[in-house]
Design an enzyme around this catalytic site. Structure first.
Site, short mmCIF file in Angstrom:
data_model
loop_
_atom_site.label_atom_id
_atom_site.label_comp_id
_atom_site.label_asym_id
_atom_site.label_seq_id
_atom_site.Cartn_x
_atom_site.Cartn_y
_atom_site.Cartn_z
N GLY A 9 16.33 2.40 -15.35
CA GLY A 9 15.26 3.28 -15.01
C GLY A 9 15.89 4.52 -14.32
O GLY A 9 15.31 4.75 -13.28
N ARG A 34 15.53 5.74 -20.78
CA ARG A 34 15.04 5.69 -22.28
C ARG A 34 14.79 7.22 -22.70
O ARG A 34 15.15 7.38 -23.76
CB ARG A 34 13.76 5.19 -22.32
N VAL A 61 15.03 -1.37 -21.60
CA VAL A 61 15.30 -2.78 -21.06
C VAL A 61 14.52 -3.88 -21.69
O VAL A 61 14.97 -5.25 -21.61
CB VAL A 61 15.14 -2.99 -19.45
N ASN A 87 16.21 -1.31 -11.44
CA ASN A 87 15.13 -0.74 -11.03
C ASN A 87 14.10 -0.62 -12.08
O ASN A 87 12.87 -0.36 -11.85
CB ASN A 87 15.59 0.75 -10.59
N TYR A 153 0.33 -7.22 -12.91
CA TYR A 153 1.66 -6.59 -12.26
C TYR A 153 1.79 -7.39 -11.08
O TYR A 153 3.20 -7.42 -10.89
CB TYR A 153 0.93 -5.14 -11.80
N PRO A 183 9.12 -2.34 -1.72
CA PRO A 183 8.49 -1.08 -1.23
C PRO A 183 6.83 -1.17 -1.22
O PRO A 183 6.30 -1.87 -2.27
CB PRO A 183 8.76 0.20 -2.15
N GLY A 184 6.34 -0.63 -0.49
CA GLY A 184 4.74 -0.21 -0.46
C GLY A 184 4.63 1.06 -1.35
O GLY A 184 5.38 1.32 -2.40
N PHE A 190 5.13 6.26 -10.77
CA PHE A 190 4.62 5.23 -10.99
C PHE A 190 3.10 5.17 -11.14
O PHE A 190 2.70 4.59 -12.14
CB PHE A 190 4.69 4.27 -9.51
#
Length: 252
Positions: A9, A34, A61, A87, A153, A183-184, A190
């Site tokens: 990523g 990608r 992936v 990642n 998720y 992480p928050g 994202f």
């Protein structure tokens, strides 16, 4: 020979930030992504700026055969990977379980869990004969708690947390370190991916507070991998100052 980091990523967000910080510290890189055009642009920039070498792998992936074949096609000296940063990951949709899109579920599970496994299977087999290496899995606050409509998720990131712990046990005898970075709220692509290109909805996620940025997480990853050989940071939870839990944020 310089150390080698393999980052999945790698063309945006945390992955791109990691590529920069490892290059800055003299690592040669294997960058997996990608988006070919973007990967070429980032690779050329880092090679020119830091005088390092980069191998590019165009792969999703989720595709086991492509991952295996493209990784194994690397020259033998490039298989001496010192650091793997798993990642590549994403979220799709934000609906309650009864309204969820099963295609979205497949995408999340195939990327966040199975993709991580496919990559780790290949690279860990390169590391074990050398009795050295460090695997860093990018988890999430969503892997440590759950929140409304986050169901699949959250489940996928809980799986990452469990796999990290299991890898640490399985690879202990081979002296391979394994770390989970959780992480928050990080302002990257994202939320744009989660909401399938809806820029207005994605923007609202980060309104009226200061979220983390990708460099914050890359800095933490660099700290983890730069510890002495006898030190492993098992897990790290990184939140914005304004965020207490996955859903409780102090918005001004």
């Amino acid at each position: 020979m310089s150390k080698i980091a393999l980052i999945t990523g790698a063309t945006s967000g945390i992955g791109e930030a990691c590529a920069h910080i490892f290059a800055q510290n003299g690592y040669n890189l294997i960058l997996v992504a990608r988006r070919e055009e973007r990967l070429e642009k980032i690779s050329h920039h880092l090679e020119d700026k830091y005088a390092i070498s980069i191998k590019q792998i165009i792969a999703d992936v989720r595709d086991k055969s492509t991952v295996t074949e493209s990784f194994e096609a690397l020259p033998s000296d490039w298989k001496n990977v010192d650091v793997l940063v798993n990642n590549a990951g994403l979220s799709q949709g934000l609906e309650p379980i009864d309204k969820g899109n099963t295609d979205d579920w497949d995408t999340m599970i195939d990327t966040n869990v199975k993709g991580l496994l496919y990559v780790t299977k290949v690279v860990s087999n390169w590391m074990t004969p050398n009795k050295t290496g460090h695997i860093v899995n990018i988890g999430s606050i969503a892997g440590l708690e759950v929140y409304p409509n986050g169901n699949v998720y959250c489940a996928s990131k809980h799986a990452v947390d469990a796999l990290t712990k299991a890898m640490r046990i399985d690879l202990l005898q081979h002296e391979i370190k394994v770390t989970s970075i959780n992480p928050g709220a990080v302002e990257t692509e994202f939320s744009l991916v989660r909401f399938k290109g809806d820029e207005d909805r994605a923007k609202k996620v980060y309104e009226n507070f200061e979220p983390l940025i990708a460099n914050d997480i890359a800095d933490a990853i660099w700290y983890v991998v730069s510890r002495p050989k006898h030190v492993n940071i098992n897990d790290m939870l990184i939140m914005p100052t304004a965020q207490a839990t996955g859903t409780i944020i102090n918005r001004k």
